[in-house]
Write a protein that holds these residues in place. Structure first.
Motif, PDB file in Angstrom:
ATOM      1  N   ASP A 103      24.251 -13.253 -70.948  1.00  7.79           N
ATOM      2  CA  ASP A 103      24.248 -12.777 -71.865  1.00  7.79           C
ATOM      3  C   ASP A 103      22.911 -11.963 -72.338  1.00  7.79           C
ATOM      4  O   ASP A 103      21.992 -12.218 -72.382  1.00  7.79           O
ATOM      5  N   GLY A 104      23.476 -10.541 -72.482  1.00  6.46           N
ATOM      6  CA  GLY A 104      22.335  -9.743 -72.787  1.00  6.46           C
ATOM      7  C   GLY A 104      21.415  -9.020 -71.809  1.00  6.46           C
ATOM      8  O   GLY A 104      20.537  -8.071 -72.085  1.00  6.46           O
ATOM      9  N   LEU A 105      21.793  -9.417 -70.481  1.00 11.30           N
ATOM     10  CA  LEU A 105      21.152  -8.721 -69.261  1.00 11.30           C
ATOM     11  C   LEU A 105      21.760  -7.629 -68.791  1.00 11.30           C
ATOM     12  O   LEU A 105      23.159  -7.714 -68.219  1.00 11.30           O
ATOM     13  N   GLY A 106      21.234  -6.710 -68.557  1.00  7.38           N
ATOM     14  CA  GLY A 106      21.954  -5.275 -67.723  1.00  7.38           C
ATOM     15  C   GLY A 106      21.004  -4.924 -66.640  1.00  7.38           C
ATOM     16  O   GLY A 106      19.669  -4.888 -66.698  1.00  7.38           O
ATOM     17  N   LEU A 107      21.648  -4.657 -65.582  1.00  7.37           N
ATOM     18  CA  LEU A 107      20.919  -3.946 -64.267  1.00  7.37           C
ATOM     19  C   LEU A 107      21.092  -2.592 -64.044  1.00  7.37           C
ATOM     20  O   LEU A 107      22.654  -2.502 -63.976  1.00  7.37           O
ATOM     21  N   ARG A 108      20.299  -1.822 -63.554  1.00  8.52           N
ATOM     22  CA  ARG A 108      20.843  -0.389 -63.272  1.00  8.52           C
ATOM     23  C   ARG A 108      19.958  -0.083 -62.128  1.00  8.52           C
ATOM     24  O   ARG A 108      19.041  -0.366 -61.851  1.00  8.52           O
ATOM     25  N   LEU A 109      20.681   0.771 -61.182  1.00 11.40           N
ATOM     26  CA  LEU A 109      20.089   1.419 -59.958  1.00 11.40           C
ATOM     27  C   LEU A 109      20.594   2.930 -60.179  1.00 11.40           C
ATOM     28  O   LEU A 109      21.768   3.370 -60.286  1.00 11.40           O
ATOM     29  N   SER A 110      19.625   3.848 -60.209  1.00 13.16           N
ATOM     30  CA  SER A 110      19.819   5.137 -60.127  1.00 13.16           C
ATOM     31  C   SER A 110      19.008   5.991 -58.854  1.00 13.16           C
ATOM     32  O   SER A 110      18.347   5.336 -58.474  1.00 13.16           O
ATOM     33  N   VAL A 111      19.943   6.678 -58.259  1.00 14.49           N
ATOM     34  CA  VAL A 111      19.314   7.399 -57.121  1.00 14.49           C
ATOM     35  C   VAL A 111      19.488   8.988 -57.342  1.00 14.49           C
ATOM     36  O   VAL A 111      20.728   9.485 -57.482  1.00 14.49           O
ATOM     37  N   ALA A 112      18.671   9.812 -56.598  1.00 15.30           N
ATOM     38  CA  ALA A 112      18.879  11.130 -56.838  1.00 15.30           C
ATOM     39  C   ALA A 112      18.501  11.816 -55.546  1.00 15.30           C
ATOM     40  O   ALA A 112      17.318  11.438 -54.999  1.00 15.30           O
ATOM     41  N   ASP A 113      18.985  12.455 -54.709  1.00 16.26           N
ATOM     42  CA  ASP A 113      18.919  13.017 -53.482  1.00 16.26           C
ATOM     43  C   ASP A 113      18.982  14.644 -53.541  1.00 16.26           C
ATOM     44  O   ASP A 113      20.213  14.737 -53.486  1.00 16.26           O
ATOM     45  N   VAL A 114      17.963  15.166 -53.229  1.00 14.33           N
ATOM     46  CA  VAL A 114      17.949  16.737 -53.389  1.00 14.33           C
ATOM     47  C   VAL A 114      17.623  17.317 -52.003  1.00 14.33           C
ATOM     48  O   VAL A 114      16.547  16.884 -51.528  1.00 14.33           O
ATOM     49  N   ASP A 124      13.347  17.794 -48.684  1.00 12.89           N
ATOM     50  CA  ASP A 124      13.929  16.647 -48.981  1.00 12.89           C
ATOM     51  C   ASP A 124      13.259  15.934 -50.160  1.00 12.89           C
ATOM     52  O   ASP A 124      12.169  15.901 -50.065  1.00 12.89           O
ATOM     53  N   TYR A 125      13.900  15.455 -51.073  1.00 15.62           N
ATOM     54  CA  TYR A 125      13.305  14.785 -52.234  1.00 15.62           C
ATOM     55  C   TYR A 125      14.437  13.733 -52.791  1.00 15.62           C
ATOM     56  O   TYR A 125      15.369  13.979 -53.213  1.00 15.62           O
ATOM     57  N   VAL A 126      13.819  12.221 -52.510  1.00 15.93           N
ATOM     58  CA  VAL A 126      14.736  11.363 -53.108  1.00 15.93           C
ATOM     59  C   VAL A 126      13.984  10.502 -53.914  1.00 15.93           C
ATOM     60  O   VAL A 126      12.807  10.022 -53.811  1.00 15.93           O
ATOM     61  N   VAL A 127      14.710  10.082 -55.113  1.00 16.56           N
ATOM     62  CA  VAL A 127      14.264   9.058 -56.114  1.00 16.56           C
ATOM     63  C   VAL A 127      15.002   8.043 -56.363  1.00 16.56           C
ATOM     64  O   VAL A 127      16.201   8.336 -56.191  1.00 16.56           O
ATOM     65  N   ALA A 128      14.696   6.898 -56.217  1.00 12.78           N
ATOM     66  CA  ALA A 128      15.256   5.583 -56.597  1.00 12.78           C
ATOM     67  C   ALA A 128      14.546   4.853 -57.243  1.00 12.78           C
ATOM     68  O   ALA A 128      13.460   4.725 -57.370  1.00 12.78           O
ATOM     69  N   ILE A 129      15.418   4.543 -58.573  1.00 16.98           N
ATOM     70  CA  ILE A 129      14.893   3.764 -59.732  1.00 16.98           C
ATOM     71  C   ILE A 129      15.712   2.527 -59.983  1.00 16.98           C
ATOM     72  O   ILE A 129      17.124   2.579 -60.110  1.00 16.98           O
ATOM     73  N   GLY A 130      15.125   1.288 -59.872  1.00 18.24           N
ATOM     74  CA  GLY A 130      15.810  -0.036 -60.374  1.00 18.24           C
ATOM     75  C   GLY A 130      15.264  -0.590 -61.754  1.00 18.24           C
ATOM     76  O   GLY A 130      14.075  -0.363 -61.984  1.00 18.24           O
ATOM     77  N   SER A 131      16.100  -0.895 -62.504  1.00 17.00           N
ATOM     78  CA  SER A 131      15.588  -1.338 -63.926  1.00 17.00           C
ATOM     79  C   SER A 131      16.617  -2.446 -64.475  1.00 17.00           C
ATOM     80  O   SER A 131      17.629  -2.770 -63.813  1.00 17.00           O
ATOM     81  N   ALA A 132      15.871  -3.354 -65.166  1.00 20.60           N
ATOM     82  CA  ALA A 132      16.682  -4.379 -65.870  1.00 20.60           C
ATOM     83  C   ALA A 132      16.314  -4.364 -67.255  1.00 20.60           C
ATOM     84  O   ALA A 132      15.125  -3.984 -67.659  1.00 20.60           O
ATOM     85  N   ILE A 133      17.057  -4.710 -68.160  1.00 16.82           N
ATOM     86  CA  ILE A 133      16.854  -4.819 -69.648  1.00 16.82           C
ATOM     87  C   ILE A 133      17.476  -6.180 -70.228  1.00 16.82           C
ATOM     88  O   ILE A 133      18.657  -6.681 -69.781  1.00 16.82           O
ATOM     89  N   VAL A 134      16.831  -6.906 -71.122  1.00 15.22           N
ATOM     90  CA  VAL A 134      17.358  -8.166 -71.760  1.00 15.22           C
ATOM     91  C   VAL A 134      17.372  -7.852 -73.438  1.00 15.22           C
ATOM     92  O   VAL A 134      16.205  -7.427 -73.689  1.00 15.22           O
ATOM     93  N   GLU A 135      18.352  -8.134 -73.807  1.00 12.97           N
ATOM     94  CA  GLU A 135      18.518  -7.975 -75.302  1.00 12.97           C
ATOM     95  C   GLU A 135      18.830  -9.383 -75.944  1.00 12.97           C
ATOM     96  O   GLU A 135      19.803  -9.902 -75.527  1.00 12.97           O
ATOM     97  N   ARG A 136      17.676  -9.727 -76.822  1.00  6.84           N
ATOM     98  CA  ARG A 136      18.052 -11.174 -77.392  1.00  6.84           C
ATOM     99  C   ARG A 136      17.529 -11.019 -78.619  1.00  6.84           C
ATOM    100  O   ARG A 136      16.314 -10.865 -79.217  1.00  6.84           O
ATOM    101  N   GLY A 137      18.677 -11.163 -79.370  1.00  5.32           N
ATOM    102  CA  GLY A 137      18.202 -11.078 -80.992  1.00  5.32           C
ATOM    103  C   GLY A 137      17.779  -9.685 -81.487  1.00  5.32           C
ATOM    104  O   GLY A 137      18.295  -8.501 -81.129  1.00  5.32           O
TER     105      GLY A 137
END
Length: 171
Positions: free
Chosen positions: A9-20, A42-55
């Motif tokens: 409950d309330g936990l989201g995970l995200r992975l974003s990648v850009a490759d130019v 060559d340009y590569v960006v990788a981002i990992g994130s987590a979010i928790v929403e509680r009240g």
């Protein structure tokens, strides 16, 4: 980008990648006759994130890794390699105290090279405290205080503060 609302409950995970590849950017200053060109192989960006929403609370964490290579050329004939092998991250919390008031705190860090922490490096860290006052649902007033530290193996450490005031109106 892929976002997963997990079964927790309330936990989201995200992975974003850009490759130019093969990006060419040219900038000029006509008044001075100066141009700069950036050729990115060559340009590569990788981002990992987590979010928790509680009240009334939101907690977030993010890590970003960048790898880029290319060349920078100026109108004066100067050529230099472009290399970016940096990483950065943060952890943050937001307290949604009232519908019109939020408090925010974060710790941030960045390094120009993950693999060379003992060589020539510049480490930047910041502690950020902010409040966001929203007189209406379309208008926001924000005050942010940043306490920054930079440490480099080739120069003295620096420490400085920033107070920023911002207002945003959405139409």
């Amino acid at each position: 980008m892929v976002h997963w609302n997990t079964p927790c409950d309330g936990l989201g995970l995200r992975l974003s990648v850009a490759d130019v590849h093969g990006l060419h950017v040219q900038a000029s200053t006509p008044a001075f006759g100066y141009t700069t060109e950036l050729q990115v192989d060559d340009y590569v960006v990788a981002i990992g994130s987590a979010i928790v929403e509680r009240g009334d609370w939101t907690f977030a964490a993010e890590y970003a890794r960048i790898n880029g290579t290319g060349e920078i050329t100026t109108s004066f004939g100067l050529r230099q390699p472009y290399v970016d092998a940096s990483d950065s991250g943060y952890i943050s919390s937001t307290w949604h105290m009232k519908p019109w008031l939020e408090w925010y705190a974060t710790l941030e860090g960045s390094w120009p090279s993950l693999g060379d922490r003992n060589g020539n490096y510049l480490y930047t860290a910041a502690a950020v405290f902010a409040t966001d006052l929203m007189p209406t649902h379309r208008w926001s007033l924000k005050a942010e205080f940043r306490d920054n530290w930079q440490s480099a193996s080739t120069s003295e450490d620096t420490h400085y503060q920033i107070l920023a005031l911002k207002t945003t109106v959405d139409f």
